[in-house]
Design a protein around this motif. Structure first.
Motif, PDB file in Angstrom:
ATOM      1  N   GLY A 211     -10.721  73.651  74.612  1.00  0.00           N
ATOM      2  CA  GLY A 211     -10.262  74.884  74.012  1.00  0.00           C
ATOM      3  C   GLY A 211     -10.182  75.952  75.084  1.00  0.00           C
ATOM      4  N   ALA A 212      -9.038  76.602  75.199  1.00  0.00           N
ATOM      5  CA  ALA A 212      -8.830  77.557  76.287  1.00  0.00           C
ATOM      6  C   ALA A 212      -7.650  78.453  75.931  1.00  0.00           C
ATOM      7  N   ARG A 213      -7.340  79.368  76.817  1.00  0.00           N
ATOM      8  CA  ARG A 213      -6.131  80.178  76.644  1.00  0.00           C
ATOM      9  C   ARG A 213      -4.951  79.470  77.290  1.00  0.00           C
ATOM     10  N   PRO A 214      -3.772  79.480  76.654  1.00  0.00           N
ATOM     11  CA  PRO A 214      -3.516  79.948  75.278  1.00  0.00           C
ATOM     12  C   PRO A 214      -3.413  78.789  74.294  1.00  0.00           C
ATOM     13  N   GLY A 215      -4.412  77.934  74.265  1.00  0.00           N
ATOM     14  CA  GLY A 215      -4.417  76.798  73.350  1.00  0.00           C
ATOM     15  C   GLY A 215      -5.435  75.760  73.776  1.00  0.00           C
ATOM     16  N   VAL A 216      -4.968  74.517  73.987  1.00  0.00           N
ATOM     17  CA  VAL A 216      -5.844  73.417  74.408  1.00  0.00           C
ATOM     18  C   VAL A 216      -5.285  72.824  75.688  1.00  0.00           C
ATOM     19  N   GLU A 233      -2.934  81.623  69.264  1.00  0.00           N
ATOM     20  CA  GLU A 233      -4.245  82.263  69.387  1.00  0.00           C
ATOM     21  C   GLU A 233      -5.059  81.531  70.442  1.00  0.00           C
ATOM     22  N   THR A 234      -6.087  82.180  70.945  1.00  0.00           N
ATOM     23  CA  THR A 234      -7.029  81.510  71.837  1.00  0.00           C
ATOM     24  C   THR A 234      -7.813  80.467  71.061  1.00  0.00           C
ATOM     25  N   CYS A 235      -7.929  79.273  71.616  1.00  0.00           N
ATOM     26  CA  CYS A 235      -8.672  78.187  70.965  1.00  0.00           C
ATOM     27  C   CYS A 235     -10.110  78.177  71.478  1.00  0.00           C
ATOM     28  N   ALA A 236     -11.050  78.169  70.542  1.00  0.00           N
ATOM     29  CA  ALA A 236     -12.463  78.176  70.916  1.00  0.00           C
ATOM     30  C   ALA A 236     -13.033  76.773  71.087  1.00  0.00           C
ATOM     31  N   ASN A 237     -12.642  75.848  70.196  1.00  0.00           N
ATOM     32  CA  ASN A 237     -13.288  74.547  70.225  1.00  0.00           C
ATOM     33  C   ASN A 237     -12.388  73.506  69.572  1.00  0.00           C
ATOM     34  N   VAL A 238     -12.694  72.235  69.821  1.00  0.00           N
ATOM     35  CA  VAL A 238     -11.870  71.139  69.326  1.00  0.00           C
ATOM     36  C   VAL A 238     -12.754  69.971  68.904  1.00  0.00           C
ATOM     37  N   CYS A 239     -12.199  69.097  68.077  1.00  0.00           N
ATOM     38  CA  CYS A 239     -12.818  67.799  67.820  1.00  0.00           C
ATOM     39  C   CYS A 239     -11.751  66.844  67.310  1.00  0.00           C
ATOM     40  N   PHE A 240     -12.004  65.555  67.484  1.00  0.00           N
ATOM     41  CA  PHE A 240     -11.111  64.527  66.967  1.00  0.00           C
ATOM     42  C   PHE A 240     -11.602  64.090  65.588  1.00  0.00           C
ATOM     43  N   GLY A 241     -10.647  63.789  64.705  1.00  0.00           N
ATOM     44  CA  GLY A 241     -11.009  63.335  63.370  1.00  0.00           C
ATOM     45  C   GLY A 241      -9.901  62.500  62.768  1.00  0.00           C
ATOM     46  N   LEU A 248      -6.336  65.897  66.211  1.00  0.00           N
ATOM     47  CA  LEU A 248      -7.099  66.906  66.938  1.00  0.00           C
ATOM     48  C   LEU A 248      -7.197  68.163  66.084  1.00  0.00           C
ATOM     49  N   PHE A 249      -8.425  68.582  65.800  1.00  0.00           N
ATOM     50  CA  PHE A 249      -8.668  69.823  65.072  1.00  0.00           C
ATOM     51  C   PHE A 249      -9.038  70.906  66.072  1.00  0.00           C
ATOM     52  N   SER A 253      -8.935  81.757  67.102  1.00  0.00           N
ATOM     53  CA  SER A 253      -9.543  83.064  66.819  1.00  0.00           C
ATOM     54  C   SER A 253      -9.700  83.324  65.324  1.00  0.00           C
ATOM     55  N   GLN A 254      -8.640  83.057  64.560  1.00  0.00           N
ATOM     56  CA  GLN A 254      -8.677  83.345  63.130  1.00  0.00           C
ATOM     57  C   GLN A 254      -8.117  82.212  62.282  1.00  0.00           C
ATOM     58  N   SER A 255      -7.863  81.065  62.881  1.00  0.00           N
ATOM     59  CA  SER A 255      -7.196  79.980  62.163  1.00  0.00           C
ATOM     60  C   SER A 255      -7.747  78.623  62.580  1.00  0.00           C
ATOM     61  N   LEU A 256      -7.541  77.645  61.694  1.00  0.00           N
ATOM     62  CA  LEU A 256      -7.829  76.243  61.984  1.00  0.00           C
ATOM     63  C   LEU A 256      -6.496  75.518  62.106  1.00  0.00           C
ATOM     64  N   TYR A 257      -6.300  74.800  63.217  1.00  0.00           N
ATOM     65  CA  TYR A 257      -5.068  74.052  63.453  1.00  0.00           C
ATOM     66  C   TYR A 257      -5.398  72.566  63.567  1.00  0.00           C
ATOM     67  N   ALA A 258      -4.380  71.725  63.329  1.00  0.00           N
ATOM     68  CA  ALA A 258      -4.549  70.284  63.505  1.00  0.00           C
ATOM     69  C   ALA A 258      -3.227  69.670  63.933  1.00  0.00           C
ATOM     70  N   VAL A 259      -3.301  68.624  64.751  1.00  0.00           N
ATOM     71  CA  VAL A 259      -2.107  67.909  65.176  1.00  0.00           C
ATOM     72  C   VAL A 259      -2.501  66.466  65.496  1.00  0.00           C
ATOM     73  N   HIS A 260      -1.627  65.536  65.122  1.00  0.00           N
ATOM     74  CA  HIS A 260      -1.849  64.148  65.519  1.00  0.00           C
ATOM     75  C   HIS A 260      -1.402  63.972  66.966  1.00  0.00           C
ATOM     76  N   VAL A 261      -2.210  63.287  67.760  1.00  0.00           N
ATOM     77  CA  VAL A 261      -1.937  63.122  69.188  1.00  0.00           C
ATOM     78  C   VAL A 261      -1.950  61.647  69.558  1.00  0.00           C
ATOM     79  N   GLU A 262      -1.381  61.339  70.729  1.00  0.00           N
ATOM     80  CA  GLU A 262      -1.394  59.967  71.226  1.00  0.00           C
ATOM     81  C   GLU A 262      -2.659  59.720  72.025  1.00  0.00           C
TER      82      GLU A 262
END
Length: 268
Positions: A211-216, A233-241, A248-249, A253-262
């Motif tokens: 998690g970093a600026r400006p994302g991951v 937004e700036t990303c604070a932290n991540v985890c796989f699920g 990737l979750f 800053s104010q939101s939760l994002y998710a995306v499927h990754v390879e």
């Protein structure tokens, strides 16, 4: 902050530090509900080998474990008779030992905890999984933040956000750390402006997702930056699920994002 995946419950928990709560996202319905409020300004979360939630609490300056029946066990809140600053992020080794970082961010003001004087230098600590005995594992940081193990558990990566803003790598020798080195110093891609990693996780290939600026930012075990997921937004932290650990979750800053990754997450 502090996203952690519960595959058995098909849900994600994460910390909303300023609002003093842990939230729960349901994969099936998409509903977001409070999991714990107040949370003692909880920050980092993970699961142990028995599937129990382990949490760093800024407000109470401690590390806790939520038992299967919902009761909370205090794992540690001090070292050599002095209170921790504000435990930040946490990982669990297969041995059951718990490793966590202790920067001052939760006591610097009243936004993410309670303003207070520091009683200990910032450091990384290890808690014995059988006896709960606490040992200092490493110091010399500006502000140790996110941390994660390599897939084989032979390296512990620590993101330092309190000065040089670098990711450090340590060899794990049993219950001690050795041969600390700087792995990467992040900048905003395309510029020379510093970025800095916050929460970090490894995939099965040993790459670090930070998690970093400006994302991951994705960093190879050699320290080379491989790519980036840009967020608004700036990303604070991540985890796989997800079912295959390839979702990737990202807590921003104010939101939760998710995306499927390879890629596939290495472990909790």
């Amino acid at each position: 902050e502090g996203p952690v995946w519960f595959g058995d419950g098909r849900c994600l928990l994460w910390s909303d530090i300023p609002n003093n709560r842990i939230l729960r996202w349901d994969e099936e319905t998409g509903a977001v509900t409070p999991y714990r409020r107040p949370s003692n300004f909880a920050n980092g979360n993970t699961r142990d080998r028995q599937g129990r939630l382990v949490t760093c609490e800024h407000g109470a300056r401690r590390v806790t474990r939520t038992e299967h029946d919902g009761t909370i066990t205090v794992l540690c809140d001090s070292f050599n008779g002095r209170r921790f600053n504000s435990p930040n992020d946490v990982v669990v080794h297969p041995s059951g030992d718990i490793w966590f970082t202790d920067p001052p961010y939760g006591i610097n003001g009243n936004y993410e905890g309670f303003k207070a004087e520091s009683e200990l230098p910032v450091a990384v600590y290890r808690v014995d999984g059988r006896t709960n005995q606490v040992e200092k594992a490493a110091d010399g940081f500006g502000g140790p933040n996110g941390l994660c193990f390599s897939p084989d558990y032979k390296i512990l990566y620590v993101a330092d956000t309190g000065g040089p803003r670098e990711i450090k790598a340590f060899e794990v020798s049993g219950r001690t750390l050795s041969n600390g080195r700087t792995l990467a110093t992040l900048t905003i891609p395309g510029t020379t402006s510093p970025s800095g990693a916050d929460g970090i996780r490894c995939d099965v290939d040993g790459n670090i997702w930070a998690g970093a600026r400006p994302g991951v930012q994705v960093i190879a075990p050699t320290g080379e930056v491989l790519g980036m997921i840009r967020l608004p937004e700036t990303c604070a932290n991540v985890c796989f699920g997800g079912t295959k650990r390839n979702r990737l979750f990202m807590t921003a800053s104010q939101s939760l994002y998710a995306v499927h990754v390879e890629a596939i997450g290495a472990h909790f």
